[in-house]
Scaffold this motif. Structure first.
Motif, PDB file in Angstrom:
ATOM      1  N   THR A  17       0.824  -1.199   0.000  1.00 40.90           N
ATOM      2  CA  THR A  17       0.000   0.000   0.000  1.00 40.90           C
ATOM      3  C   THR A  17       0.865   1.259   0.000  1.00 40.90           C
ATOM      4  O   THR A  17       0.526   2.257  -0.647  1.00 40.90           O
ATOM      5  CB  THR A  17      -0.930   0.001   1.226  1.00 40.90           C
ATOM      6  OG1 THR A  17      -1.816  -1.128   1.113  1.00 40.90           O
ATOM      7  CG2 THR A  17      -1.759   1.266   1.304  1.00 40.90           C
ATOM      8  N   GLU A  18       1.992   1.224   0.707  1.00 41.70           N
ATOM      9  CA  GLU A  18       2.867   2.392   0.769  1.00 41.70           C
ATOM     10  C   GLU A  18       3.398   2.751  -0.618  1.00 41.70           C
ATOM     11  O   GLU A  18       3.374   3.917  -1.030  1.00 41.70           O
ATOM     12  CB  GLU A  18       4.046   2.122   1.726  1.00 41.70           C
ATOM     13  CG  GLU A  18       3.666   2.073   3.194  1.00 41.70           C
ATOM     14  CD  GLU A  18       2.918   0.816   3.594  1.00 41.70           C
ATOM     15  OE1 GLU A  18       2.966  -0.170   2.818  1.00 41.70           O
ATOM     16  OE2 GLU A  18       2.274   0.816   4.646  1.00 41.70           O
ATOM     17  N   VAL A  19       3.871   1.743  -1.350  1.00 38.08           N
ATOM     18  CA  VAL A  19       4.379   2.005  -2.692  1.00 38.08           C
ATOM     19  C   VAL A  19       3.225   2.354  -3.630  1.00 38.08           C
ATOM     20  O   VAL A  19       3.363   3.178  -4.533  1.00 38.08           O
ATOM     21  CB  VAL A  19       5.168   0.789  -3.223  1.00 38.08           C
ATOM     22  CG1 VAL A  19       5.639   1.027  -4.651  1.00 38.08           C
ATOM     23  CG2 VAL A  19       6.365   0.517  -2.322  1.00 38.08           C
ATOM     24  N   GLY A  20       2.058   1.749  -3.406  1.00 41.82           N
ATOM     25  CA  GLY A  20       0.887   2.069  -4.214  1.00 41.82           C
ATOM     26  C   GLY A  20       0.520   3.536  -4.150  1.00 41.82           C
ATOM     27  O   GLY A  20       0.119   4.147  -5.146  1.00 41.82           O
ATOM     28  N   LYS A  21       0.662   4.128  -2.969  1.00 40.94           N
ATOM     29  CA  LYS A  21       0.395   5.562  -2.809  1.00 40.94           C
ATOM     30  C   LYS A  21       1.343   6.383  -3.676  1.00 40.94           C
ATOM     31  O   LYS A  21       0.943   7.372  -4.303  1.00 40.94           O
ATOM     32  CB  LYS A  21       0.549   5.973  -1.345  1.00 40.94           C
ATOM     33  CG  LYS A  21      -0.522   5.437  -0.417  1.00 40.94           C
ATOM     34  CD  LYS A  21      -0.244   5.877   1.014  1.00 40.94           C
ATOM     35  CE  LYS A  21      -1.277   5.354   1.988  1.00 40.94           C
ATOM     36  NZ  LYS A  21      -0.986   5.746   3.380  1.00 40.94           N
TER      37      LYS A  21
END
Length: 369
Positions: free
Chosen positions: A115-119
């Motif tokens: 999710t962090e990289v998705g942001k």
């Protein structure tokens, strides 16, 4: 740990360590490389070319040139599909070929990861001419076990759901909610699996669990385990590194876990599960939805009414009833909330690759023209 015997498979030869751009393997523009290590031992396997912005720009330029002037966009749908992926395309249904032929959108981005990289991907897409983004991100999936469920089946599903692929699965069932009537027996049977669980070299066919993917992930999982103990959860089994070399971690089970603990809230991506008790259907639904993620969920019950009610109420993109990890190329898969948006597989998955266009052409003398 499993011993290294004659049945252990050989380490495959590493043939490609360069960047693949415009149909060729090349060094990065900077010449930089990074080490990749064998997680079984921690030893360096090889060095791989490290791409940077300039390399990405080069790859995008080559893709743009191929799309604008190459033959691929003008091929028929099935002529442009490599043999290795034809089974995936068939999952999109009979319209896939026609859709691919004329509507592929080179500006679409489909991403699977944290999710962090998705942001970061979403932010970059918004800053880059509003690119289309489809994100399949992290999860903290609940597995809800009701009193009437087959307890032996439930224990096996919970074990595999939490520890398959050493817990490095975005749909891992890391939050196990067990109804109070079978809670004690469930825990007893769950722990019994430890004695038959073999940890060791993943090239050994007798092994159930290999090492975490790298040292960073190995240390992260161990930090979460220590945090769980420090924050007051009960460590039922596991919790330690295995062996002197490599990145192996025991399958770890916590009980007495409060909903606000980091091990209950965060995606650990390791062999760690939290087993928690509930009384009513309403409580189970509330606890299952008490997460920022919404990728998948499991429901174990013999009551069809309960299965239907809970599957409608749990806010997740994939619901498994009396099973786990079941997939089908014809069925859309994707998450809600911080687990991303967009679908993989099924006809819905085609949408992220399409740039739909409306064309009006009169075929007779219209009174409106």
């Amino acid at each position: 740990m499993a011993s290294n015997g004659s049945s252990v498979l050989k380490m495959p030869e590493i043939k490609f360590t360069k960047l693949f751009i415009n149909g060729a393997f090349i060094d990065s523009i900077s010449g930089k490389k990074f080490e990749t290590r064998d997680p079984r031992t921690g030893d360096v396997i090889t060095e791989v070319a490290e791409g940077d912005k300039e390399d990405v720009d080069l790859a995008v330029k080559a893709a743009r040139e191929a799309f604008d002037h190459g033959s691929w966009p003008r091929m028929s749908g099935f002529a442009g599909i490599p043999d290795g992926v034809i089974n995936v395309i068939t999952g999109y249904g009979p319209t896939a070929g026609a859709a691919i032929t004329s509507h592929m959108d080179v500006d679409a981005v489909s991403f699977t990861g944290s999710t962090e990289v998705g942001k970061l991907v979403m932010g970059a897409a918004a800053a880059s001419n509003l690119k289309t983004v489809s994100l399949e991100l992290g999860g903290k999936c609940p597995l809800i076990v009701f009193n009437d469920a087959d307890i032996n089946m439930s224990v096996q599903i919970a074990w595999q759901g939490g520890f398959f692929n050493k817990g490095e699965m975005c749909v891992a069932g890391s939050r196990v909610y067990v109804q109070e009537g079978i809670y004690d027996e469930f825990l007893k049977k769950l722990i019994e699996n430890v004695k038959d669980w073999v940890i060791g070299d993943p090239f050994d066919p007798q092994v159930h669990q290999g090492p975490q993917v790298d040292k960073e992930q190995f240390e992260k999982v161990l930090r979460y385990i220590e945090a769980g103990k420090r924050e007051g959860a009960t460590l039922l089994t596991g919790g330690k590194a295995v062996g002197e070399k490599g990145y192996y971690i025991e399958p770890t089970i916590f009980t007495d876990v409060k909903e606000d603990l980091s091990i209950a809230k965060d995606e650990i991506f390791g062999p760690v599960i939290c087993v928690m008790k509930f009384k009513t259907i309403e409580e189970a639904i509330e606890k299952a939805n008490n997460t920022r993620y919404g990728l998948a969920a499991g429901i174990l019950t013999n009551d069809l009414n309960v299965a239907n009610r809970v599957s409608r109420s749990v806010r997740a993109g994939i619901i498994w009833v009396n099973c786990f990890f079941i997939t089908d190329l014809n069925v859309p898969c994707g998450g809600h909330k911080m687990s991303g948006f967009g679908k993989d597989s099924g006809l819905q998955a085609m949408e992220k690759y399409l740039n739909v266009k409306s064309v009006f052409t009169p075929i007779y003398n219209s009174p409106w023209l």
